[in-house]
Design a protein around this motif. Sequence first.
Motif, mmCIF file in Angstrom:
data_model
loop_
_atom_site.group_PDB
_atom_site.id
_atom_site.type_symbol
_atom_site.label_atom_id
_atom_site.label_comp_id
_atom_site.label_asym_id
_atom_site.label_seq_id
_atom_site.Cartn_x
_atom_site.Cartn_y
_atom_site.Cartn_z
ATOM 1 N N VAL A 184 0.971 -1.212 -0.104
ATOM 2 C CA VAL A 184 -0.086 -0.048 0.086
ATOM 3 C C VAL A 184 0.831 1.249 0.015
ATOM 4 O O VAL A 184 0.422 2.142 -0.831
ATOM 5 C CB VAL A 184 -0.960 0.073 1.100
ATOM 6 N N LEU A 185 2.049 1.230 0.896
ATOM 7 C CA LEU A 185 2.793 2.354 0.886
ATOM 8 C C LEU A 185 3.467 2.561 -0.424
ATOM 9 O O LEU A 185 3.755 3.732 -0.522
ATOM 10 C CB LEU A 185 3.761 2.399 2.084
ATOM 11 N N ALA A 190 4.317 5.644 -5.160
ATOM 12 C CA ALA A 190 4.533 5.826 -6.439
ATOM 13 C C ALA A 190 3.537 7.018 -7.357
ATOM 14 O O ALA A 190 4.016 7.772 -8.077
ATOM 15 C CB ALA A 190 4.138 4.369 -7.266
ATOM 16 N N GLU A 191 2.406 6.656 -6.568
ATOM 17 C CA GLU A 191 1.406 7.965 -7.073
ATOM 18 C C GLU A 191 1.954 9.302 -6.545
ATOM 19 O O GLU A 191 1.841 10.221 -7.550
ATOM 20 C CB GLU A 191 -0.086 7.642 -6.540
ATOM 21 N N GLN A 192 2.544 9.466 -5.587
ATOM 22 C CA GLN A 192 3.028 10.818 -5.056
ATOM 23 C C GLN A 192 4.259 10.999 -5.785
ATOM 24 O O GLN A 192 4.488 12.262 -6.114
ATOM 25 C CB GLN A 192 3.309 10.629 -3.446
ATOM 26 N N ARG A 193 5.233 10.175 -6.080
ATOM 27 C CA ARG A 193 6.406 10.507 -6.828
ATOM 28 C C ARG A 193 5.936 10.817 -8.224
ATOM 29 O O ARG A 193 6.589 11.894 -8.571
ATOM 30 C CB ARG A 193 7.172 9.301 -6.914
ATOM 31 N N SER A 194 5.116 10.255 -8.742
ATOM 32 C CA SER A 194 4.561 10.690 -9.960
ATOM 33 C C SER A 194 3.850 11.683 -10.331
ATOM 34 O O SER A 194 4.354 12.794 -11.149
ATOM 35 C CB SER A 194 3.522 9.648 -10.673
ATOM 36 N N GLU A 195 3.249 12.283 -9.095
ATOM 37 C CA GLU A 195 2.714 13.807 -9.286
ATOM 38 C C GLU A 195 3.672 14.695 -8.950
ATOM 39 O O GLU A 195 3.872 15.810 -9.484
ATOM 40 C CB GLU A 195 1.648 13.804 -8.140
ATOM 41 N N ASP A 221 15.689 14.275 0.280
ATOM 42 C CA ASP A 221 14.003 14.093 0.412
ATOM 43 C C ASP A 221 13.561 15.555 -0.177
ATOM 44 O O ASP A 221 14.036 16.274 0.544
ATOM 45 C CB ASP A 221 13.353 13.786 1.675
ATOM 46 N N LEU A 222 12.862 15.521 -1.243
ATOM 47 C CA LEU A 222 12.311 16.685 -1.890
ATOM 48 C C LEU A 222 10.981 16.853 -1.614
ATOM 49 O O LEU A 222 10.221 17.595 -2.183
ATOM 50 C CB LEU A 222 12.533 16.650 -3.419
ATOM 51 N N GLY A 223 10.508 16.240 -0.549
ATOM 52 C CA GLY A 223 9.182 16.125 -0.209
ATOM 53 C C GLY A 223 8.198 15.040 -0.599
ATOM 54 O O GLY A 223 7.121 15.258 -1.102
ATOM 55 N N GLY A 224 8.695 14.058 -0.444
ATOM 56 C CA GLY A 224 7.921 12.699 -1.068
ATOM 57 C C GLY A 224 8.836 11.848 -1.869
ATOM 58 O O GLY A 224 8.137 10.538 -2.309
ATOM 59 N N ILE A 225 9.637 12.344 -2.553
ATOM 60 C CA ILE A 225 10.640 11.560 -3.761
ATOM 61 C C ILE A 225 11.865 11.997 -3.306
ATOM 62 O O ILE A 225 12.428 13.284 -2.957
ATOM 63 C CB ILE A 225 10.349 12.147 -4.992
ATOM 64 N N ASP A 226 12.919 11.131 -3.351
ATOM 65 C CA ASP A 226 14.411 11.355 -3.053
ATOM 66 C C ASP A 226 15.102 11.515 -4.521
ATOM 67 O O ASP A 226 14.957 11.188 -5.542
ATOM 68 C CB ASP A 226 14.876 9.829 -2.345
#
Length: 584
Positions: A184-185, A190-195, A221-226
């Motif tokens: 789930v995480l 992945a959805e957050q990274r894509s956005e 960490d750029l706020g949800g994506i590294d």
Amino acid sequence: MSDATAGTLNPTREEFAQLLQESFHDHDIAEGSVVKGKVISVENDLAVIDVGLKTEGRVPLREFQVPGNEQDIHVGDEVEVYLERVENALGEAVLSREKARREEAWQRLEKSFEKNERVEGQIFGRVKGGFTVDLGGAVAFLPGSQVDIRPIRDVGPLLNIPQPFQILKMDKRRGNIVVSRRAVLEETRAEQRSELVQSLAEGQVVEGLVKNITDYGAFVDLGGIDGLLHVTDIAWKRVGHPTDVLSVGQTVKVQIIKINPETQRISLGMKQLEKDPWEGVEEKYPVGMRVKGTVTNITDYGAFVELEEGVEGLVHVSEMSWTKKNVHPGKILSTSQEVEVMVLEVDPQKRRISLGLKQCLENPWEAFAAKYPQGTEVEGEIKNITEFGLFIGLDGDVDGMVHLSDLDWNRPGEEVIQEYQKGETARAVVLDVDVDKERISLGIKQLAGDPIDSLRGLKKGGVVTCEVVGVKDSGLDVKIADSDFTTFVRRADLSRERSEQRPERFAVGDKFDARVTQFDKSSRKISVSIKALEIAEEKAAVAQYGSTDSGASLGDILGAALSKAQQEAGDDDADETDDTDDTK
């Protein structure tokens, strides 16, 4: 009373069973199913529930408790229970709230599993290899590897909290359910990274938090994506390890260098936010300029010297020392040492600067040439003996070479070199110094001077006295009188008469006269011949006493010449006697 009425009031066993079965059908109640009931009382640890049958059933209160929550059951509550038996030995219905919840949950979970939908549950216990999760009545197993994306030490904050899970496996016959929180995480991430990736652009400057540091860089960490901040992009200067500049938890400002939309990998840079120190480096460090710098790194092939922050040049091992050719750079320089170097080459496109260390030091060959001009005598230790000569250590930590041909005037060098030993001290004369090729030519035979210089007045056609120093089958080794020069007389030159051309008729120490047939001082070649002298004397006698055509032999002619010479000598003595008498 009619017969029908009487039959109803006094039914037979078969009729009673049929009436009871019809009663169950009317209430839609059957054993092995989930039914609805009402709590009519709560007694100690039991709840009495009426499910519409002739009797009630009792259910332990603990079956109404949801893991992680307090039990909440009151008189008058309508609940669902599982009817195991209509009547037991005590005449009560056998009910189970736990089985009812499980049955209901399995039906609901199977539908979610078929549709690949997430389900909600609570982690409430720990078992070997993982944790137990309550999925609203059904207990599932959560493997330790499926708790989070990264391993976590403390799962306490995750206990008894409703959260989504993904069902990985279901087996109702065995009552086995396996779920994953990590799936789930990852999906959410992945959805957050894509956005987030779509909201970023190359060249954009953002702030991030350093999450992890490795040997090759740091993850920010750029706020949800590294994003990866490579060690070469941290600063313009050389960075030995990212921890020298960064620390975990530090907030940094970075520039997005590259975004890969397929892999969603982001490359970051910090040095790009500062001015490039290589701009105008050619004007700042022209070729031939001497500049001071600090040694930052030493390798097998050279040393890197920092000229200013972000600008480094390489001193190749060949440019470190005039004399130390096969030495590791670490034995000449050390890290953090301040040195003076010369700029040899600048390539701003490749961001390379070639530096020289030895160019800032005195050239030992130039110094030697100035101190020891051609013809100077020097002395040093024999460092090496090779098949072509000797190497002698000289002043200034340089070597000079004595070629085989410069060991002795008369003997072959291959023979003379056997007399020398490594480590001995030898004297020599400087013959030539080639600064460009870094070569010094020495001579040992020149210490005594060239024996050919002692042959003054000697010329081709002259007569010399020779002393035999060696007898060979092919001829004689002879030394020309009043000199140290030796030459060789061939067998054919030992006599005009073939029978007399025998070297063995001579012995070491014998002396004889011979005619010079070749004299080349530049090539140091002198040839002498007894045969040539005999021929020359015969010609002279013939010229003086006449031709030999009358039949007189050479002996007769020479005898006559000798008699005439003796007669002239007698006349001279008589004249001297007359002079004496006159004086008296």
